[in-house]
Design a protein around this motif. Structure first.
Motif, mmCIF file in Angstrom:
data_model
loop_
_atom_site.group_PDB
_atom_site.id
_atom_site.type_symbol
_atom_site.label_atom_id
_atom_site.label_comp_id
_atom_site.label_asym_id
_atom_site.label_seq_id
_atom_site.Cartn_x
_atom_site.Cartn_y
_atom_site.Cartn_z
ATOM 1 N N SER A 30 0.892 40.837 -25.612
ATOM 2 C CA SER A 30 1.409 40.207 -24.401
ATOM 3 C C SER A 30 2.667 39.423 -24.748
ATOM 4 C CB SER A 30 0.349 39.274 -23.798
ATOM 5 O OG SER A 30 0.921 38.364 -22.897
ATOM 6 N N TRP A 31 3.737 39.619 -23.981
ATOM 7 C CA TRP A 31 4.964 38.850 -24.199
ATOM 8 C C TRP A 31 4.779 37.382 -23.840
ATOM 9 C CZ3 TRP A 31 8.429 40.142 -27.378
ATOM 10 C CH2 TRP A 31 8.792 41.467 -27.582
ATOM 11 N N THR A 32 3.884 37.107 -22.920
ATOM 12 C CA THR A 32 3.607 35.705 -22.576
ATOM 13 C C THR A 32 3.060 34.966 -23.792
ATOM 14 O OG1 THR A 32 3.177 36.285 -20.270
ATOM 15 C CG2 THR A 32 2.295 34.181 -21.060
ATOM 16 N N ASN A 33 2.175 35.613 -24.527
ATOM 17 C CA ASN A 33 1.625 35.014 -25.741
ATOM 18 C C ASN A 33 2.707 34.837 -26.800
ATOM 19 O OD1 ASN A 33 0.243 35.798 -28.655
ATOM 20 N ND2 ASN A 33 -1.017 34.416 -27.438
ATOM 21 N N VAL A 34 3.589 35.827 -26.943
ATOM 22 C CA VAL A 34 4.699 35.716 -27.900
ATOM 23 C C VAL A 34 5.595 34.537 -27.538
ATOM 24 C CG1 VAL A 34 6.786 36.863 -28.749
ATOM 25 C CG2 VAL A 34 4.673 38.169 -28.486
ATOM 26 N N ALA A 35 5.875 34.361 -26.232
ATOM 27 C CA ALA A 35 6.730 33.250 -25.792
ATOM 28 C C ALA A 35 6.075 31.902 -26.085
ATOM 29 C CB ALA A 35 7.032 33.384 -24.302
ATOM 30 N N LYS A 36 4.767 31.792 -25.870
ATOM 31 C CA LYS A 36 4.062 30.539 -26.148
ATOM 32 C C LYS A 36 4.145 30.191 -27.636
ATOM 33 C CE LYS A 36 0.611 30.833 -22.432
ATOM 34 N NZ LYS A 36 -0.828 30.993 -22.135
#
Length: 476
Positions: free
Chosen positions: A376-382
């Motif tokens: 997930s890119w959201t997880n990468v961003a976090k």
């Protein structure tokens, strides 16, 4: 509680409209950071008609600087001439963190040097693996050691990549984090499959599209056609695979200097009806190509991560790939067949994958949901945001580095910007190289002082920001 937001500059030679894993990584990470309330700009070189400033989806502001390209989209090293333009952009956009991407990017390396001279926090993401023995690798690694001697933190996309970067740049492993690539799973959905029949055994149905012994099986390859991507290996393996499995065809998408070798192989073996070469394709068209296939073949000779194999699995393809670099970390074993980076083993591994699919032993229709849960890119961003918070001092040393290692980093964590301290770090890069690096830093500092005198920062207009989204809370 809402978190502090940052003004971030992503700098790399490799960006859209050129397709590729690094390009996709920068864009997706930028958009997700913007979703979390941060400001993100991208600095890259001009691409044909892409010059000046462009705005992409979600308010990603892209600066296409006019520098000459010398090799594989990397700009000619200018060392110092980029600095005045870079400084102007940093001041106009009120940048706090410079985030460079890719070892082979000239703009990235120069931006980290100039950013430190300006007193900005710096982060470097390494997307590749580089060797240690040939002349090109030795030169590249020396330059990387120069750049990373004064960087705040390093991110690698795999654990293998971390080991490689730590050795190449002589870094403390605590200074390097591993944050993998990801994908937008909704952009890589397999073709819709019919509902299973209502027979008594439907609770354990066979795959929706079982392959018969005489059905045509399609193998897809989407790659830049360069030596390091295993194009020579692919050229040698295709005739043998087609000879062993007559009801098989290939679709190859991508461009590069090795494309001529593939075309010659097709003509010499009269395989025009078996191998289709599509040439370069835009990233948004990759899914449409992949869903035409059953197997994705990835013969790379070196790879830090391999985002394309995640995309292929998400599209429901069985993946045959070489066990090199960080590739074995990417997907679970039931989605992949691994091969050594050798012709015979690649042919044998592809044969095993074909046999498994024809025997209906692989449930590829389940791959999409499994990949969606893993990446997930959201997880990468976090996780990337946490790195920014750590280097900016917005979280404690104990939280960022771990309680056991906080004392170790009490001095080096907040690497200061004093010129004498920076020179001490560069001086340790080698008997001769250290002196040369120190000279470069001194000249860079003098250029900065001259620019501050010639065009003071308070006389540079501040650019208006794109409307920001509300900052993400601690629970998001």
């Amino acid at each position: 509680m809402s978190r502090r937001t940052y003004n971030i500059a992503m700098v790399c030679d490799f960006f859209y409209p050129q397709p590729g894993g690094v390009e996709s990584h920068i864009y997706q990470l930028a958009t997700k950071l913007i979703d979390r309330g941060h400001k993100v700009i991208v600095i890259t070189h001009a691409y044909e008609d892409r010059k000046g400033i462009r705005y992409l989806t979600n308010g990603v502001k892209v600066f296409h600087v006019p520098f000459a390209i010398i090799y594989r989209s990397s700009t000619f090293p200018t060392v110092f001439s980029f600095f005045p333009l870079f400084r102007n952009i940093m001041i106009r956009e009120r940048i706090e963190i410079v985030h460079g991407h890719a070892t082979m990017s000239t703009l990235c390396q120069e931006a980290i040097l100039h950013g430190r001279t300006m007193g900005l926090r710096t982060v470097f993401t390494d997307h590749s693996l580089v060797g240690f023995t040939d002349a090109g690798s030795i030169f590249t690694n020396k330059l990387l050691k120069f750049t990373l001697s004064d960087v705040d933190h390093v991110i690698c996309v795999s654990h293998t990549g971390k080991e490689n970067t730590v050795l190449r740049a002589a870094l403390d492993p605590l200074m390097v984090s591993v944050i993998p690539n990801a994908l937008v799973s909704d952009d890589f959905k397999p073709l819709p499959r019919p509902e299973p029949s209502s027979l008594p055994f439907a609770q354990h149905p066979l795959p929706a599209h079982p392959l018969g012994p005489n059905d045509t099986l399609t193998i897809v390859v989407v790659s830049r056609l360069f030596y390091n991507k295993g194009t020579d290996l692919l050229t040698a393996a295709i005739p043998r695979i087609l000879e062993n499995h007559p009801n098989t065809r290939f679709i190859i998408a991508g461009s590069g200097p090795k494309a001529i070798d593939l075309q010659q192989m097709i003509e010499q073996n009269v395989l025009q009806d078996k191998v289709e070469m599509l040439g370069p394709v835009r990233h948004e068209k990759v899914r449409d190509i992949m869903v035409k296939g059953h197997i994705y073949l990835h013969p790379s000779l070196t790879e830090a991560f391999g985002t394309v194999i995640v995309e292929a699995a998400s599209c429901g393809l069985y993946v045959v790939c070489t066990a090199v670099g960080g590739i074995p970390e990417v997907l679970p074993s039931h989605m992949t067949v691994f091969a050594k980076p050798e012709e015979n083993d690649l042919v044998a591994a592809t044969g095993r994958a074909i046999a498994a699919l024809r025997a209906n032993k692989v449930r590829t229709e389940r791959f999409h949901e499994q990949v969606k849960a893993m990446y997930s890119w959201t997880n990468v961003a976090k996780r990337t945001e946490r790195v920014y918070r750590g280097i900016s001092g917005d979280i404690s040393e104990e939280e960022f580095y771990g309680a056991d290692d906080a004392s170790h980093w009490s001095v080096t964590r907040g690497r200061n910007f004093a010129l004498i301290d920076r020179l001490k770090r560069y001086y340790g890069c080698g008997v001769w190289a250290g002196k040369l690096f120190c000279l470069c830093v001194v000249i860079d500092y003098l250029i900065f002082v001259f620019c501050e005198w010639w065009w003071p920062g308070d006389q540079i207009d501040i650019a208006r920001d794109w409307p920001r989204k509300p900052p993400a809370s601690d629970d998001d």
